[in-house]
Motif scaffolding. Sequence first.
Motif, PDB file in Angstrom:
ATOM      1  N   PRO A  38      17.960  38.577  17.779  1.00 26.01           N
ATOM      2  CA  PRO A  38      16.734  38.193  18.499  1.00 26.01           C
ATOM      3  C   PRO A  38      16.476  36.695  18.550  1.00 26.01           C
ATOM      4  CG  PRO A  38      16.309  40.071  17.054  1.00 26.01           C
ATOM      5  CD  PRO A  38      17.679  39.587  16.721  1.00 26.01           C
ATOM      6  N   TRP A  41      18.859  35.462  21.184  1.00 26.61           N
ATOM      7  CA  TRP A  41      18.689  36.114  22.487  1.00 26.61           C
ATOM      8  C   TRP A  41      17.380  35.727  23.159  1.00 26.61           C
ATOM      9  CZ3 TRP A  41      22.453  38.091  25.127  1.00 26.61           C
ATOM     10  CH2 TRP A  41      22.210  38.945  26.203  1.00 26.61           C
ATOM     11  N   PHE A  42      16.313  35.536  22.369  1.00 27.50           N
ATOM     12  CA  PHE A  42      15.003  35.222  22.932  1.00 27.50           C
ATOM     13  C   PHE A  42      14.686  33.727  22.899  1.00 27.50           C
ATOM     14  CE2 PHE A  42      14.153  39.732  21.548  1.00 27.50           C
ATOM     15  CZ  PHE A  42      14.105  40.242  22.834  1.00 27.50           C
ATOM     16  N   GLU A 185       7.403  33.882  20.169  1.00 33.08           N
ATOM     17  CA  GLU A 185       7.190  34.895  21.199  1.00 33.08           C
ATOM     18  C   GLU A 185       7.408  34.279  22.580  1.00 33.08           C
ATOM     19  OE1 GLU A 185       3.774  37.620  19.175  1.00 33.08           O
ATOM     20  OE2 GLU A 185       3.270  35.537  19.596  1.00 33.08           O
ATOM     21  N   TRP A 231       8.206  41.932  12.697  1.00 32.30           N
ATOM     22  CA  TRP A 231       9.126  42.145  13.805  1.00 32.30           C
ATOM     23  C   TRP A 231       8.451  42.877  14.969  1.00 32.30           C
ATOM     24  CZ3 TRP A 231      13.698  39.955  14.502  1.00 32.30           C
ATOM     25  CH2 TRP A 231      14.385  39.451  13.390  1.00 32.30           C
ATOM     26  N   PRO A 233       6.454  43.832  18.428  1.00 30.85           N
ATOM     27  CA  PRO A 233       6.562  43.212  19.756  1.00 30.85           C
ATOM     28  C   PRO A 233       5.488  42.152  19.972  1.00 30.85           C
ATOM     29  CG  PRO A 233       6.697  45.609  19.898  1.00 30.85           C
ATOM     30  CD  PRO A 233       6.268  45.293  18.504  1.00 30.85           C
ATOM     31  N   GLU A 260       9.840  40.761  31.245  1.00 32.11           N
ATOM     32  CA  GLU A 260      10.316  40.984  29.877  1.00 32.11           C
ATOM     33  C   GLU A 260       9.451  40.188  28.908  1.00 32.11           C
ATOM     34  OE1 GLU A 260      14.340  40.308  27.122  1.00 32.11           O
ATOM     35  OE2 GLU A 260      14.337  39.746  29.243  1.00 32.11           O
ATOM     36  N   THR A 261       9.220  40.745  27.735  1.00 28.30           N
ATOM     37  CA  THR A 261       8.620  39.997  26.635  1.00 28.30           C
ATOM     38  C   THR A 261       9.493  40.214  25.405  1.00 28.30           C
ATOM     39  OG1 THR A 261       7.195  41.832  25.930  1.00 28.30           O
ATOM     40  CG2 THR A 261       6.281  40.292  27.549  1.00 28.30           C
ATOM     41  N   GLY A 262       9.390  39.306  24.460  1.00 28.59           N
ATOM     42  CA  GLY A 262      10.208  39.454  23.265  1.00 28.59           C
ATOM     43  C   GLY A 262       9.721  38.550  22.157  1.00 28.59           C
ATOM     44  N   GLY A 264      11.111  36.888  18.127  1.00 30.42           N
ATOM     45  CA  GLY A 264      12.168  36.739  17.135  1.00 30.42           C
ATOM     46  C   GLY A 264      11.659  35.973  15.938  1.00 30.42           C
TER      47      GLY A 264
END
Length: 322
Positions: A38, A41-42, A185, A231, A233, A260-262, A264
């Motif tokens: 994450p 990736w984010f 975020e 962790w 969302p 998309e939201t994410g 890490g």
Amino acid sequence: MITIAGAGVAGLASAYELAKRGAEVTIYEAGSSPADNPSSWFAGGMLAPWCEGEVADPQVVRLGAGAINWWAQFTPVTRNGTLVLTPPRDRAELDRFARRTEHHRWVDAGEIATLEPALEGRFQRGLLFEDEAHLDPRRALMDLTRTVQGLGVEIRYATPAPDQVDVDCRGMASDLPGLRSIRGEMAVIEAPDVQISRTLRLLHPRIPLYLVPRGDDIYMIGATMVESASWKPVTVRSLLELLGAAFTLHPALGEASVIETGAGLRPAFIDNIPRLKQRGETTHVNGLYRHGYLLAPALAGQLARQFFQESQDETACERRTA
């Protein structure tokens, strides 16, 4: 053979620097694909060492300066700078940012409109960091994965690392003493009505925002840095703040689609400076904070010089022992 735990940006960069020197390298990755990291990736994908000088130690700026050329070996890098802006009521924030950073120049409303026509008439002045860049972190991660595999590196996905490895690049999963987690975020939006070509940073006393173009009307927006080990969302509160700040940047972003939201967890030491840290027979590459893509190349180079006993600059990231 050199074994590495973790195939995120730090692990892959370390594998590249070792393999290009002739080492046989195996990476163990608990996830099943690059997307299972994450923090990598984010990420935002900003290669902005001089902007980071606002709050970062000078060592971070110095080490990050070589990241743009390093990444350009493997993946497309957009080298058209960073534009820092602020709403009229917060002009003091822009002055403060200018005092705390270097390698920039002032731009007025006319030049802002030339640089980014979508912003015409919206901002009276800004700071342009011409030599900064950005990349798509997901493409970069995949491109670097293919590059290291081409050098003969074996990546064992869905395979937890053994108890003893030579290099540990697992971030918070390494259980390294002295680390704390910083939750970041983000949201990815599609905004066909706004055309932005470079990274924008909008300064705000409460929630500064960055917007990074990803191409095809897609933008990544982010800002949040929360001391948290959760962790979960993205929260509603954080998303509202992100989108509200984006609306301040340009009203048409209010019509964007959130695709998309994410979130890490970024590993950081107390001083937010990454380092190599020795514990027993394992060298940890950790503490990259929010500078993963910016500082992984420098730490990987230091790691490889250490393994091959090459001479290195005494001002490079300090090697500290547990």
